[in-house]
Design a protein around this motif. Structure first.
Motif, short mmCIF file in Angstrom:
data_model
loop_
_atom_site.label_atom_id
_atom_site.label_comp_id
_atom_site.label_asym_id
_atom_site.label_seq_id
_atom_site.Cartn_x
_atom_site.Cartn_y
_atom_site.Cartn_z
N SER A 119 37.32 34.99 45.78
CA SER A 119 38.69 35.50 45.72
C SER A 119 39.35 35.00 44.45
CB SER A 119 39.48 35.08 46.96
OG SER A 119 39.57 33.68 47.01
N GLY A 120 40.39 35.68 44.06
CA GLY A 120 41.10 35.30 42.85
C GLY A 120 42.33 36.15 42.67
N ARG A 121 42.78 36.21 41.45
CA ARG A 121 43.98 36.97 41.13
C ARG A 121 43.78 37.68 39.81
NH1 ARG A 121 49.41 34.84 38.92
NH2 ARG A 121 50.73 36.67 39.21
N ALA A 122 44.15 38.96 39.78
CA ALA A 122 44.14 39.72 38.54
C ALA A 122 45.51 39.59 37.90
CB ALA A 122 43.82 41.18 38.82
N VAL A 123 45.54 39.32 36.60
CA VAL A 123 46.80 39.22 35.86
C VAL A 123 46.69 40.05 34.59
CG1 VAL A 123 47.32 36.90 36.71
CG2 VAL A 123 46.13 37.16 34.55
N ILE A 124 47.84 40.42 34.06
CA ILE A 124 47.86 41.11 32.77
C ILE A 124 48.40 40.11 31.75
CG2 ILE A 124 48.85 42.98 31.40
CD1 ILE A 124 48.88 44.65 33.97
N ALA A 125 47.57 39.84 30.74
CA ALA A 125 47.94 38.88 29.70
C ALA A 125 48.14 39.62 28.38
CB ALA A 125 46.87 37.81 29.55
#
Length: 166
Positions: free
Chosen positions: A62-68
């Motif tokens: 599991s994790g988290r998608a982010v926009i950088a």
């Protein structure tokens, strides 16, 4: 006249030296740091903040998608994002929270797919996509890591000891 020529030449040499110093974005030359090209990217983070490969997602992970966003100096800023989804129409393979980008890998297979998230750029909403994959088999890496033009300047056929692959 000689003094002004010397000052002009010295200034030009200093500018040339400063302009050529450092170097970035190169592919692994000695002492250089590769930075992302300016722009926006979807990245995948574990709960401890480390990145992981979206093309090698594992069941139970599991994790988290982010926009950088990366500026021209390589400075990274995480942008507010929303409406997260995947190209799967259901949560058979990936369960994702549309508002936070947090996800869990539920099942292997399903072929390549996309993570999608929305961000506002220049006042307009923009959807970004990043390819991903949940392999059905365990990937195997074999071989050795060798030095090529890094420390001695000469290629080496000797393996570099204590290299780990994550």
């Amino acid at each position: 006249m000689r003094l002004s020529s010397f000052i002009w030449f010295g200034s030009a040499a200093l500018l040339l030296l400063l302009g050529c110093g450092g170097g970035g974005g190169g592919g692994g030359g000695g002492g250089q740091i590769a930075i992302a090209a300016p722009g926006q990217y979807i990245e995948f983070l574990r709960s401890d903040g480390t990145w992981f490969d979206p093309f090698n997602l594992q069941v139970g992970e599991s994790g988290r998608a982010v926009i950088a966003n990366y500026d021209s100096l390589g400075v990274r800023t995480v942008l507010p994002s929303s409406s997260w989804s995947t190209s799967f129409n259901d949560s058979t393979f990936i369960s994702i929270n549309p508002s936070t980008g947090k996800f869990s890998v539920v099942q292997a297979g399903g072929g390549p797919f996309f993570f999608r998230g929305w961000v506002t750029l220049g006042g307009a909403p923009v959807q970004l996509e990043q390819g991903a994959r949940i392999p059905t088999d365990t990937p195997t890496v074999s071989g050795q890591v060798v030095e090529i033009d890094n420390f001695t300047g000469l290629p080496s056929t000797n393996g570099i000891p204590h290299v780990g692959v994550d």
